[in-house]
Scaffold this motif. Structure first.
Motif, PDB file in Angstrom:
ATOM      1  N   GLU A 120      42.463  34.596  38.027  1.00 44.75           N
ATOM      2  CA  GLU A 120      42.385  33.334  37.296  1.00 44.75           C
ATOM      3  C   GLU A 120      41.681  32.274  38.126  1.00 44.75           C
ATOM      4  OE1 GLU A 120      46.080  31.878  35.868  1.00 44.75           O
ATOM      5  OE2 GLU A 120      46.150  33.254  34.148  1.00 44.75           O
ATOM      6  N   CYS A 121      40.763  31.592  37.460  1.00 43.15           N
ATOM      7  CA  CYS A 121      40.123  30.408  38.026  1.00 43.15           C
ATOM      8  C   CYS A 121      40.896  29.204  37.486  1.00 43.15           C
ATOM      9  CB  CYS A 121      38.658  30.368  37.606  1.00 43.15           C
ATOM     10  SG  CYS A 121      37.768  28.882  38.088  1.00 43.15           S
ATOM     11  N   GLN A 122      41.569  28.452  38.382  1.00 40.23           N
ATOM     12  CA  GLN A 122      42.423  27.345  37.964  1.00 40.23           C
ATOM     13  C   GLN A 122      41.851  26.015  38.429  1.00 40.23           C
ATOM     14  OE1 GLN A 122      46.489  27.768  39.201  1.00 40.23           O
ATOM     15  NE2 GLN A 122      46.913  29.462  37.801  1.00 40.23           N
ATOM     16  N   VAL A 123      42.048  24.990  37.594  1.00 39.18           N
ATOM     17  CA  VAL A 123      41.625  23.629  37.928  1.00 39.18           C
ATOM     18  C   VAL A 123      42.877  22.756  37.981  1.00 39.18           C
ATOM     19  CG1 VAL A 123      40.200  21.661  37.246  1.00 39.18           C
ATOM     20  CG2 VAL A 123      39.407  23.987  36.805  1.00 39.18           C
ATOM     21  N   SER A 124      42.970  21.914  39.004  1.00 36.29           N
ATOM     22  CA  SER A 124      44.186  21.137  39.267  1.00 36.29           C
ATOM     23  C   SER A 124      44.293  19.893  38.387  1.00 36.29           C
ATOM     24  CB  SER A 124      44.239  20.722  40.740  1.00 36.29           C
ATOM     25  OG  SER A 124      43.103  19.919  41.066  1.00 36.29           O
ATOM     26  N   THR A 125      44.152  20.080  37.086  1.00 35.03           N
ATOM     27  CA  THR A 125      44.405  18.992  36.140  1.00 35.03           C
ATOM     28  C   THR A 125      45.902  18.937  35.863  1.00 35.03           C
ATOM     29  OG1 THR A 125      43.950  20.555  34.348  1.00 35.03           O
ATOM     30  CG2 THR A 125      42.141  19.132  35.052  1.00 35.03           C
ATOM     31  N   GLU A 126      46.326  17.987  35.039  1.00 36.79           N
ATOM     32  CA  GLU A 126      47.734  17.903  34.647  1.00 36.79           C
ATOM     33  C   GLU A 126      47.824  17.881  33.131  1.00 36.79           C
ATOM     34  OE1 GLU A 126      51.484  18.288  34.840  1.00 36.79           O
ATOM     35  OE2 GLU A 126      50.327  18.183  36.715  1.00 36.79           O
ATOM     36  N   PRO A 127      48.230  18.975  32.460  1.00 35.31           N
ATOM     37  CA  PRO A 127      48.615  20.246  33.089  1.00 35.31           C
ATOM     38  C   PRO A 127      47.392  21.051  33.548  1.00 35.31           C
ATOM     39  CG  PRO A 127      48.667  20.455  30.715  1.00 35.31           C
ATOM     40  CD  PRO A 127      48.337  19.021  30.997  1.00 35.31           C
ATOM     41  N   LYS A 128      47.644  22.089  34.366  1.00 34.95           N
ATOM     42  CA  LYS A 128      46.554  22.909  34.883  1.00 34.95           C
ATOM     43  C   LYS A 128      45.845  23.640  33.744  1.00 34.95           C
ATOM     44  CE  LYS A 128      48.249  23.945  39.540  1.00 34.95           C
ATOM     45  NZ  LYS A 128      49.430  23.068  39.552  1.00 34.95           N
ATOM     46  N   ILE A 129      44.555  23.860  33.931  1.00 34.28           N
ATOM     47  CA  ILE A 129      43.797  24.703  33.008  1.00 34.28           C
ATOM     48  C   ILE A 129      43.292  25.901  33.798  1.00 34.28           C
ATOM     49  CG2 ILE A 129      43.143  22.832  31.468  1.00 34.28           C
ATOM     50  CD1 ILE A 129      40.388  22.797  32.805  1.00 34.28           C
ATOM     51  N   SER A 130      43.137  27.027  33.129  1.00 36.12           N
ATOM     52  CA  SER A 130      42.716  28.246  33.836  1.00 36.12           C
ATOM     53  C   SER A 130      41.862  29.120  32.926  1.00 36.12           C
ATOM     54  CB  SER A 130      43.926  29.035  34.339  1.00 36.12           C
ATOM     55  OG  SER A 130      44.715  29.483  33.247  1.00 36.12           O
ATOM     56  N   GLN A 131      41.089  29.979  33.555  1.00 38.22           N
ATOM     57  CA  GLN A 131      40.263  30.946  32.835  1.00 38.22           C
ATOM     58  C   GLN A 131      40.420  32.296  33.522  1.00 38.22           C
ATOM     59  OE1 GLN A 131      35.801  30.661  32.827  1.00 38.22           O
ATOM     60  NE2 GLN A 131      36.106  30.272  30.648  1.00 38.22           N
ATOM     61  N   ALA A 132      40.663  33.351  32.730  1.00 37.39           N
ATOM     62  CA  ALA A 132      40.952  34.674  33.276  1.00 37.39           C
ATOM     63  C   ALA A 132      39.681  35.524  33.349  1.00 37.39           C
ATOM     64  CB  ALA A 132      42.002  35.379  32.430  1.00 37.39           C
ATOM     65  N   PHE A 133      39.599  36.324  34.416  1.00 38.09           N
ATOM     66  CA  PHE A 133      38.502  37.265  34.619  1.00 38.09           C
ATOM     67  C   PHE A 133      39.100  38.641  34.931  1.00 38.09           C
ATOM     68  CE2 PHE A 133      36.819  33.142  35.411  1.00 38.09           C
ATOM     69  CZ  PHE A 133      35.465  33.179  35.101  1.00 38.09           C
ATOM     70  N   ARG A 134      38.485  39.687  34.402  1.00 43.17           N
ATOM     71  CA  ARG A 134      38.951  41.047  34.684  1.00 43.17           C
ATOM     72  C   ARG A 134      37.944  41.752  35.580  1.00 43.17           C
ATOM     73  NH1 ARG A 134      42.389  44.896  32.878  1.00 43.17           N
ATOM     74  NH2 ARG A 134      43.147  43.568  31.187  1.00 43.17           N
ATOM     75  N   LEU A 135      38.463  42.360  36.665  1.00 41.33           N
ATOM     76  CA  LEU A 135      37.639  43.136  37.581  1.00 41.33           C
ATOM     77  C   LEU A 135      38.012  44.608  37.485  1.00 41.33           C
ATOM     78  CD1 LEU A 135      35.601  43.395  39.939  1.00 41.33           C
ATOM     79  CD2 LEU A 135      37.525  42.999  41.496  1.00 41.33           C
ATOM     80  N   ASN A 136      37.010  45.461  37.270  1.00 40.49           N
ATOM     81  CA  ASN A 136      37.202  46.914  37.251  1.00 40.49           C
ATOM     82  C   ASN A 136      36.450  47.520  38.432  1.00 40.49           C
ATOM     83  OD1 ASN A 136      38.503  46.824  34.603  1.00 40.49           O
ATOM     84  ND2 ASN A 136      36.471  46.415  33.802  1.00 40.49           N
ATOM     85  N   VAL A 137      37.175  48.244  39.289  1.00 34.06           N
ATOM     86  CA  VAL A 137      36.556  48.929  40.423  1.00 34.06           C
ATOM     87  C   VAL A 137      36.590  50.427  40.128  1.00 34.06           C
ATOM     88  CG1 VAL A 137      36.575  49.307  42.911  1.00 34.06           C
ATOM     89  CG2 VAL A 137      37.342  47.111  41.986  1.00 34.06           C
ATOM     90  N   VAL A 138      35.431  51.054  40.065  1.00 33.52           N
ATOM     91  CA  VAL A 138      35.339  52.460  39.659  1.00 33.52           C
ATOM     92  C   VAL A 138      34.579  53.258  40.713  1.00 33.52           C
ATOM     93  CG1 VAL A 138      35.368  51.856  37.208  1.00 33.52           C
ATOM     94  CG2 VAL A 138      33.180  52.087  38.389  1.00 33.52           C
ATOM     95  N   VAL A 139      34.692  54.582  40.607  1.00 28.79           N
ATOM     96  CA  VAL A 139      33.915  55.483  41.451  1.00 28.79           C
ATOM     97  C   VAL A 139      32.726  55.973  40.646  1.00 28.79           C
ATOM     98  CG1 VAL A 139      33.883  57.690  42.656  1.00 28.79           C
ATOM     99  CG2 VAL A 139      35.871  56.227  42.845  1.00 28.79           C
TER     100      VAL A 139
END
Length: 273
Positions: A120-139
């Motif tokens: 999550e990328c979070q910003v210190s607003t009140e209330p906090k806001i965030s944006q989710a990212f998914r990471l896939n590590v594969v062979v």
């Protein structure tokens, strides 16, 4: 006339007073709303990388102002970075932020399977806001189409096709080996390799193969596990594996016949008695 002027003066003062104080927070509310941080949704939210490669998650925040951007690992709520400072002992994690830009990038060097998951990328607003990212590590793996062993007659062509699986970007190269040596086109004529990076495919063609072309062939792409195949170039004789297979089939057939014969004889004796 004096009364009229006094009334007009009072009306002007009332209107001026009312405009200034009737809605004291109205302008500031809209100013704050229009200058609040928000996420630029043009960033990719799902990223796939191969093991031991560098992964980057790009978070873009507009109107950040004096707020701070943090990166959080969702599975354990661990704070990885705040601003450009790292808050984990795992030094593979680092936050990058070019001066004057709206981009805050979480970099993970030598990514491992355990790094897969939500960040999550979070910003210190009140209330906090965030944006989710998914990471896939594969062979990423290479695969040579067909069976692990190839039997062909002398004078036929060796035609091998290798594809690279589970790679987010095309390989920078695909090498072919015979044994431990890179295939050398100058060793003999009739050898060609056609590699299509965008389709992640490479084809090896050896025309009019000789018994000396027998051996182990390996397809080795960059940043991917290699794949191998054993090629047998035969002078007309049947492969030993095929001969053993035929012998085993004959033995199995004879065994079944003997069992049927034994059952038939037993039934005949039972009827005669």
């Amino acid at each position: 006339m004096a009364h009229l002027l006094l009334l007009l003066f009072c009306l002007i003062m009332y209107r001026t007073y009312g405009r200034a104080h009737a809605f004291p927070d109205h302008n500031s509310y809209w100013e704050q709303t229009l200058t609040q941080p928000y996420f630029d949704n043009s960033s990719r939210r799902e990223i796939t990388t191969t093991i031991n490669q560098t992964a980057q998650l790009h978070c873009r925040v507009r109107n950040l102002g004096d707020r701070a951007v943090s990166w959080i690992r969702k599975r354990d709520l661990h704070i990885l970075t705040v601003g450009i400072l790292t808050y984990t002992n795992d030094q593979r994690f680092q936050a990058l932020h070019p001066d004057g830009s709206d981009e805050w990038t979480l970099t993970i060097r030598k990514a491992q399977f355990r790094d897969s998951g939500i960040y999550e990328c979070q910003v210190s607003t009140e209330p906090k806001i965030s944006q989710a990212f998914r990471l896939n590590v594969v062979v990423s793996k290479a695969k040579i189409l067909g069976n692990p062993e190839l039997f062909i007659k002398s004078g036929s062509d060796i035609n091998l096709t290798c594809i690279v699986l589970q790679t987010p970007t095309p390989p920078s190269f695909i090498y072919w080996f015979k044994g431990n040596q890179v295939i050398n086109y100058s060793q003999r004529g009739g050898i060609s390799v056609v590699t299509e990076k965008q389709t992640r495919t490479s084809r090896l063609l050896i025309s009019r193969a000789l018994p000396s072309d027998s051996g182990n062939y390996t397809c080795a792409p960059s940043s991917s596990d290699a794949a191998s195949i054993t090629v047998h170039v035969l002078n007309g004789e049947k492969p030993a594996a095929m001969q053993h297979g035929n012998e085993n089939l004959a033995v199995e057939t004879l065994t079944k016949f003997n069992k049927l014969l034994f059952i038939l004889i037993t039934l005949i004796f039972a009827v005669v008695r």
